[in-house]
Each structure stands twice: as structure tokens, then as C-alpha cells.
Design a protein around this motif. Structure first.
Motif, PDB file in Angstrom:
ATOM      1  N   THR A  24      93.790  69.666  73.826  1.00 38.72           N
ATOM      2  CA  THR A  24      92.901  69.572  72.670  1.00 38.72           C
ATOM      3  C   THR A  24      93.156  68.281  71.900  1.00 38.72           C
ATOM      4  OG1 THR A  24      92.920  71.981  72.479  1.00 38.72           O
ATOM      5  CG2 THR A  24      92.138  70.734  70.579  1.00 38.72           C
ATOM      6  N   PRO A  25      92.128  67.484  71.638  1.00 35.69           N
ATOM      7  CA  PRO A  25      92.333  66.242  70.882  1.00 35.69           C
ATOM      8  C   PRO A  25      92.554  66.529  69.405  1.00 35.69           C
ATOM      9  CG  PRO A  25      90.017  66.544  71.346  1.00 35.69           C
ATOM     10  CD  PRO A  25      90.728  67.651  72.074  1.00 35.69           C
ATOM     11  N   ARG A  26      93.278  65.624  68.767  1.00 38.98           N
ATOM     12  CA  ARG A  26      93.436  65.700  67.311  1.00 38.98           C
ATOM     13  C   ARG A  26      92.204  65.097  66.644  1.00 38.98           C
ATOM     14  NH1 ARG A  26      98.079  67.415  65.241  1.00 38.98           N
ATOM     15  NH2 ARG A  26      99.902  67.525  66.613  1.00 38.98           N
ATOM     16  N   THR A  27      91.747  65.718  65.599  1.00 37.72           N
ATOM     17  CA  THR A  27      90.604  65.205  64.856  1.00 37.72           C
ATOM     18  C   THR A  27      91.082  64.649  63.523  1.00 37.72           C
ATOM     19  OG1 THR A  27      90.195  67.375  63.862  1.00 37.72           O
ATOM     20  CG2 THR A  27      89.077  66.885  65.932  1.00 37.72           C
ATOM     21  N   ASP A  28      90.239  63.810  62.931  1.00 44.15           N
ATOM     22  CA  ASP A  28      90.608  63.218  61.652  1.00 44.15           C
ATOM     23  C   ASP A  28      90.633  64.281  60.564  1.00 44.15           C
ATOM     24  OD1 ASP A  28      87.826  63.371  62.201  1.00 44.15           O
ATOM     25  OD2 ASP A  28      87.434  62.330  60.320  1.00 44.15           O
ATOM     26  N   LYS A  29      91.616  64.164  59.689  1.00 47.77           N
ATOM     27  CA  LYS A  29      91.705  65.078  58.549  1.00 47.77           C
ATOM     28  C   LYS A  29      90.689  64.675  57.489  1.00 47.77           C
ATOM     29  CE  LYS A  29      96.675  65.528  59.350  1.00 47.77           C
ATOM     30  NZ  LYS A  29      98.034  65.319  58.787  1.00 47.77           N
ATOM     31  N   ASP A  30      90.347  65.625  56.657  1.00 50.04           N
ATOM     32  CA  ASP A  30      89.413  65.353  55.568  1.00 50.04           C
ATOM     33  C   ASP A  30      90.198  64.811  54.382  1.00 50.04           C
ATOM     34  OD1 ASP A  30      87.417  65.230  53.754  1.00 50.04           O
ATOM     35  OD2 ASP A  30      87.094  67.391  53.586  1.00 50.04           O
ATOM     36  N   ALA A  31      90.336  63.468  54.334  1.00 50.45           N
ATOM     37  CA  ALA A  31      91.112  62.855  53.248  1.00 50.45           C
ATOM     38  C   ALA A  31      90.468  63.088  51.892  1.00 50.45           C
ATOM     39  CB  ALA A  31      91.250  61.356  53.501  1.00 50.45           C
ATOM     40  N   ALA A  32      89.144  63.286  51.888  1.00 51.54           N
ATOM     41  CA  ALA A  32      88.440  63.500  50.616  1.00 51.54           C
ATOM     42  C   ALA A  32      88.458  64.955  50.176  1.00 51.54           C
ATOM     43  CB  ALA A  32      86.990  63.027  50.737  1.00 51.54           C
ATOM     44  N   ALA A  33      89.025  65.815  51.009  1.00 45.24           N
ATOM     45  CA  ALA A  33      89.054  67.228  50.645  1.00 45.24           C
ATOM     46  C   ALA A  33      89.968  67.443  49.451  1.00 45.24           C
ATOM     47  CB  ALA A  33      89.544  68.071  51.824  1.00 45.24           C
ATOM     48  N   PRO A  34      89.602  68.337  48.570  1.00 45.91           N
ATOM     49  CA  PRO A  34      90.459  68.589  47.417  1.00 45.91           C
ATOM     50  C   PRO A  34      91.746  69.286  47.836  1.00 45.91           C
ATOM     51  CG  PRO A  34      88.660  70.175  47.488  1.00 45.91           C
ATOM     52  CD  PRO A  34      88.381  69.161  48.565  1.00 45.91           C
ATOM     53  N   SER A  35      92.713  69.229  46.950  1.00 49.95           N
ATOM     54  CA  SER A  35      93.956  69.939  47.193  1.00 49.95           C
ATOM     55  C   SER A  35      93.678  71.435  47.221  1.00 49.95           C
ATOM     56  CB  SER A  35      94.969  69.601  46.101  1.00 49.95           C
ATOM     57  OG  SER A  35      95.235  68.216  46.091  1.00 49.95           O
ATOM     58  N   PRO A  36      94.581  72.217  47.829  1.00 54.01           N
ATOM     59  CA  PRO A  36      94.348  73.665  47.881  1.00 54.01           C
ATOM     60  C   PRO A  36      94.076  74.242  46.494  1.00 54.01           C
ATOM     61  CG  PRO A  36      96.214  73.054  49.254  1.00 54.01           C
ATOM     62  CD  PRO A  36      95.808  71.808  48.524  1.00 54.01           C
ATOM     63  N   ASP A  37      93.130  75.157  46.454  1.00 51.72           N
ATOM     64  CA  ASP A  37      92.711  75.785  45.205  1.00 51.72           C
ATOM     65  C   ASP A  37      93.304  77.189  45.169  1.00 51.72           C
ATOM     66  OD1 ASP A  37      91.429  76.730  42.977  1.00 51.72           O
ATOM     67  OD2 ASP A  37      89.462  76.896  43.913  1.00 51.72           O
ATOM     68  N   PRO A  38      94.519  77.367  44.655  1.00 52.82           N
ATOM     69  CA  PRO A  38      95.161  78.688  44.734  1.00 52.82           C
ATOM     70  C   PRO A  38      94.411  79.762  43.966  1.00 52.82           C
ATOM     71  CG  PRO A  38      96.458  77.179  43.365  1.00 52.82           C
ATOM     72  CD  PRO A  38      95.403  76.359  44.024  1.00 52.82           C
ATOM     73  N   VAL A  39      93.877  79.401  42.792  1.00 50.56           N
ATOM     74  CA  VAL A  39      93.157  80.412  42.007  1.00 50.56           C
ATOM     75  C   VAL A  39      91.894  80.851  42.747  1.00 50.56           C
ATOM     76  CG1 VAL A  39      91.951  80.845  39.834  1.00 50.56           C
ATOM     77  CG2 VAL A  39      94.077  79.541  39.840  1.00 50.56           C
ATOM     78  N   GLY A  40      91.111  79.877  43.221  1.00 49.70           N
ATOM     79  CA  GLY A  40      89.898  80.217  43.962  1.00 49.70           C
ATOM     80  C   GLY A  40      90.192  80.985  45.231  1.00 49.70           C
ATOM     81  N   THR A  41      91.262  80.600  45.934  1.00 51.70           N
ATOM     82  CA  THR A  41      91.621  81.297  47.168  1.00 51.70           C
ATOM     83  C   THR A  41      91.975  82.747  46.894  1.00 51.70           C
ATOM     84  OG1 THR A  41      92.420  79.234  48.156  1.00 51.70           O
ATOM     85  CG2 THR A  41      93.213  81.295  49.112  1.00 51.70           C
ATOM     86  N   LEU A  42      92.768  82.987  45.845  1.00 54.82           N
ATOM     87  CA  LEU A  42      93.139  84.365  45.508  1.00 54.82           C
ATOM     88  C   LEU A  42      91.924  85.187  45.099  1.00 54.82           C
ATOM     89  CD1 LEU A  42      96.468  83.822  43.519  1.00 54.82           C
ATOM     90  CD2 LEU A  42      96.205  84.894  45.773  1.00 54.82           C
ATOM     91  N   LEU A  43      91.032  84.599  44.297  1.00 56.92           N
ATOM     92  CA  LEU A  43      89.848  85.342  43.860  1.00 56.92           C
ATOM     93  C   LEU A  43      88.944  85.688  45.032  1.00 56.92           C
ATOM     94  CD1 LEU A  43      88.925  83.390  40.590  1.00 56.92           C
ATOM     95  CD2 LEU A  43      89.816  85.719  40.748  1.00 56.92           C
TER      96      LEU A  43
END
Length: 533
Positions: A240-259
Motif C-alpha cells: 500500500t502506498p503512503r498518501t500525503d497527510k492533510d497539513a491543512a486539517a485542524p488539530s483533533p477536536d476532543p470536544v466535538g469527537t466526544l459529543l
């Protein structure tokens, strides 16, 4: 003496002028400074420009990688259904689980799997999709090991939950890798292969669970998963090839993830518990209320947050709403069939567990052949999706007529109709969901698509189980007929809604742009497209 001095000076001038021509690009003009002095020549020669490094070629998807990714999907999806056929053996095992513990043994995997799909997809976009895939396979194997070693029902349920968390990392990663490394013109075919693997996973789970339930111990099914997951991890690491990461993606959203995760957990809990306690019971209503409140809080938080898990305004897109509903409805019908199929074949037709698992194989035919046609019509999703859902509804109506005297060949023909409808609509639905988001958020898009699948599957089982419980007096065949008729009517009605949601050809909804991305008016880079609100 004066003549000799002049001649020497002229020679010196001539020599210096030659050097100036050599360093000055061939000019014959000599500039003198005050006092007759000549400017000193350049001390450095012009250097040739440094060679421009060639751009790194984008990774491409090769057949071994495609097969590996599809195998990962098949195994992860197969464990949803495999344990269903082990329930009789688990009931009489040394664990002595209660009815509630049996229910959670089956459903813990589904609840954790579906609840974590969206944050797991976003996690892969942020930190690396191949890494998420390998971590997911490791968790999947760890959960299977825990289940195989379980000495109490609680440990078995915990192992199923761990495996579900691993599967939540695996499925979005596989789909997002496919989207990132496949050229736009080949994307419909790659998605057809992926959806085929997801569909075949349910069938493989039925077959594997049936064989284990009839000829082996229930622990053997979990032990078989451990080396299989290790082999898949090795194959994924190598192919499996490695794909580029989303550098523009926001940091993890712990509150949103929990909700969001808590809301999905609560909603799925209420859906799964409803056949046992009733849709109007306090337990189920409380779960639905809590789930709806948490999802609403997530939407408010995401709109106000600078770095949300995902922007809920993507659902302003008509195509995304229609495709998400269509995906859920497709699996609503399929898992209604899976729920009654093994019971019909064993209790009404008298088949053994292994034969009942193999008897559903006709569902693979349409899923294997029809997606190729669907890929050719990927630029016309409206008739493809609507026609596929109608075929599923028609097939379910046909299977509702099956009874003890119905020949298996007739029953298999209706299975073929359902499989043809699934193979026709699922690639187009999956492409519509994932292409409604930017390409860099492919993991999040695949998480949304798979979450819709699992919620639809849970609803299908719940509605079918409730209808069966209400028709126990007439025997299983009568209850199955009533349940499948209800499900079929829901699928047909939803087909009309989904088709209308795609809009008429040329109206802008459902039209595919160049490259197959962002053609639905969805949010791109945080800015909703007002054209499709």
C-alpha cells in the motif's frame, strides 16, 4: 626610452582590454577610471543554474494494493455478521451468557465500529492513512485474541468492542487511500471494487460463522482472525502506498469527537435495544433523547469552532443528503434480509448452519458483475441509484413470499434481484458521498459513508426484529413475510426521495465535475457553496 615605455604601456592596455572582453561578455569597450586606471576584472565567473529537482511522482494504485485493501474491508465487514450464526453455540457454552449478554456480544462490535468511524476517518486524514490502517489491523487482531481467550461474557464483549475500534480505523483508511491514489477516470471502478468487498464481507461472515458454528468451536472463528489480520498488515505494509497527510486539517477536536461519538453510541443503543424493550419504552426513548441532544450539541459546537471535527454545513448539499440516505436505506434492506435469512433457512427449510451460510451465495453474483456496469454510468447517478434501490425493494417483496414449500431456486432468484440492485447503486452512492468533500478529507468522507451503512444496518435489524416479535402467533414464516414487506415499502419510498434529491440531469445536483470531487455544492476549505443550499 620614452618610445619603449609607450609601447610597453600600449601592450599592457591591449592585454587588459582582452581580459575585460573575456569577463564582460565580449564587449570591446574599455572603461577607464580617473587617472587612466582600468577597473579590475570580475573575480567570479557566472555559474550555471542549479538543476531543478524533479517532482516526486504521485503514488499509484497497483493491483496487489487494491486486493489487499479490499481484503481488509471484507474481513472487517465480515465480523459484523459472523457472530450471529454462533449464538446457538454460545448459548450452550461454558460462558453461560444471559440474553442481554448475548445481545451485547453481537452488537458491541457494531456500536463501537459505527460510533468511531467519523473521528477515525478524520484521524487518518490528519496523521496518515496507511498508519491508521496498520493500527486498525493491530487493534482488530488484539480484540480477536481477547475474545478467543474470554473466560467470561464481559471479556468476550470487551474483545468485540476492541475489534470494532480497529475496524473503525480500517474501513475509512482503505477507502481514502483508494481515492487519493486512483486517477479520477479510474475512480468509479476502484470504488466498485471497494463496495463489492464491503458487500461480500456480510456474505463471508455468514459463511465463516456458519462453518465455525457447525464444525468448530466458537473460539476457532476468533483465533482464525488473528493470523489473518497479521497477514493483511504485512501485505498492507509492503504493497500500500503512503498518501500525503492533510497539513491543512485542524488539530483533533476532543470536544466535538466526544459529543458526536456519544450521540451515535446513544442512538445506536436505542435502535438495537428497541426490539427487546419496545420503541416506546423509557429505556429506548431516553437513549434517543440523549443521542439527539448530543448530536445537536455537536452541530452547534462545530459551527462555532475554528477547528471542528467536520463542518455539519456540508449537509446543505442536496446530493450529499440524498446519497447518505440512499446508503443507509440500501443497508437497511440488506441487513433485514441477513437477519431473517439464516433463521428462515434453518428453522423453516431445515438447513444446517453451514448450508444456510452457503445458501446466500447468490447475493454475490450481482454484486460482482453489476458494479462494472455501474462504473460505466457513473456520470448519470440519478437513474443508477434510483433503479438500484427499486430493485432491492422488489427483491425484498419477492422474498417475503417465501415459505416452507418454496423451492430454493425461486428464493435464489429473488436474492439475485437484490444483489443486482445493490451492485448497481452502491458504487454511485459511495462516490457521491466521498466526492462531496475535498479530496484531502477523503477519510472523513469515507467515515460518513460507512457510518450511514452501519446506522442503516442497525435500523434494518431493529425494525425486522420488532415486526417478527409482533407476529409470533403465525409462525416464523408469517413474521418474516410481514417484516420484509414493511422493509420493502420503506426502501421503495426512500428510493423516490433519494432520486428526487439527486435532481434532474443538468440541474446541478448530482453532476460530476472534472476529477470527481466537490461537484455537489458542499463545503470546500470551510466555505459552503451557496449554489446548492
Amino acid at each position: 626610452m620614452d618610445c619603449v615605455t609607450r609601447i610597453h604601456s600600449l601592450r599592457k592596455l591591449h592585454w587588459k582590454a582582452g581580459r575585460c572582453r573575456a569577463y564582460g561578455g565580449g564587449t570591446s569597450h574599455v572603461t577607464t577610471l580617473p587617472g587612466g586606471a582600468l577597473p579590475s576584472p570580475a573575480r567570479t565567473t557566472p555559474r550555471p543554474p542549479a538543476p531543478t529537482p524533479e517532482p516526486t511522482p504521485a503514488p499509484t494504485l497497483r493491483r496487489p494494493a487494491l486486493l489487499t485493501l479490499c481484503a481488509c474491508v471484507l474481513v472487517a465487514q465480515g465480523m459484523v455478521a459472523a457472530v450471529n450464526l454462533l449464538v446457538p453455540q454460545l448459548t450452550s457454552s461454558a460462558l453461560h451468557p444471559s440474553s442481554t449478554e448475548l445481545l451485547w456480544t453481537v452488537d458491541a462490535y457494531v456500536i463501537v465500529f459505527a460510533g468511531l468511524l467519523i473521528p477515525a476517518g478524520a484521524l487518518g486524514d490528519r496523521y496518515g492513512r496507511k498508519g491508521a490502517l496498520l493500527c486498525g489491523l493491530g487493534l482488530f487482531a488484539a480484540g480477536a485474541t481477547l475474545s478467543a481467550l474470554a473466560a467470561t461474557p464481559a471479556v468476550l464483549i470487551a474483545g468485540r468492542g476492541v475489534s470494532g475500534a480497529g475496524a473503525a480505523l480500517v474501513l475509512p483508511a482503505t477507502l481514502s487511500i483508494l481515492l487519493r491514489v486512483t486517477p479520477p477516470e479510474h475512480r468509479p471502478r476502484a470504488l466498485a471494487a471497494w463496495t463489492l468487498a464491503a458487500g461480500l464481507g456480510g456474505l463471508a461472515g455468514n459463511v465463516g460463522g456458519g462453518l465455525a458454528g457447525q464444525y468448530l468451536s466458537w473460539r476457532a472463528l476468533f483465533w482464525a482472525v488473528v493470523p489473518l489480520a497479521a497477514l493483511l498488515a504485512l501485505a498492507a505494509a509492503r504493497t500500500t502506498p503512503r498518501t500525503d497527510k492533510d497539513a491543512a486539517a485542524p488539530s483533533p477536536d476532543p470536544v466535538g469527537t466526544l459529543l458526536l461519538t456519544g450521540g451515535l453510541f446513544a442512538l445506536l443503543f436505542g435502535i438495537i435495544e428497541s426490539p427487546l424493550y419496545g420503541w416506546a419504552s423509557a429505556r429506548v426513548l431516553a437513549a434517543f433523547t440523549v443521542g439527539a441532544a448530543l448530536v445537536a450539541l455537536f452541530a452547534v459546537h462545530a459551527v462555532r469552532s475554528r477547528a471542528p471535527l467536520f463542518d455539519p454545513r456540508v449537509f446543505r448539499s442536496r446530493q450529499l443528503r440524498a446519497a447518505t440516505l440512499g446508503t443507509a436505506v440500501c443497508f437497511f434492506g440488506l441487513f433485514s434480509l441477513f437477519y431473517v435469512n439464516s433463521q428462515y433457512l434453518q428453522y423453516v427449510k431445515g438447513y444446517g448452519a453451514a448450508r444456510a451460510g452457503l445458501a446466500i451465495v447468490p447475493l454475490t453474483v450481482g454484486m460482482a458483475l453489476v458494479p462494472r456496469l455501474s462504473a460505466r454510468w457513473s456520470d448519470r447517478p440519478r437513474p443508477v441509484v434510483g433503479g438500484g434501490l427499486l430493485l432491492i425493494g422488489l427483491g425484498l417483496l419477492g422474498t417475503s413470499t417465501a415459505g416452507a414449500s418454496t423451492p430454493y431456486a425461486v428464493y435464489a432468484c429473488w436474492l439475485l434481484v437484490i444483489s443486482a440492485g445493490t451492485g448497481l447503486c452502491m458504487p454511485a452512492l459511495t462516490l457521491s458521498v466521498v466526492s462531496s468533500l475535498p479530496a484531502r478529507q477523503a477519510g472523513l468522507g469515507s467515515g460518513l459513508s460507512t457510518s450511514a451503512r452501519e446506522v442503516g444496518a442497525a435500523l434494518g435489524v431493529a425494525v425486522t426484529g420488532t415486526t417478527l416479535a409482533a407476529h409470533t402467533s403465525g409462525g416464523f414464516a408469517d413474521g418474516m413475510a410481514a417484516a420484509l414487506r414493511v422493509v420493502a415499502l420503506v426502501v421503495v419510498a426512500a428510493a423516490a426521495v433519494v432520486t428526487a434529491g439527486y435532481g434532474k440531469p443538468g440541474s446541478g445536483a448530482g453532476q460530476k465535475s472534472q476529477g470527481g470531487q466537490n461537484h455537489s455544492g458542499a463545503v470546500v476549505d470551510g466555505s459552503p457553496d451557496p449554489a446548492n443550499r
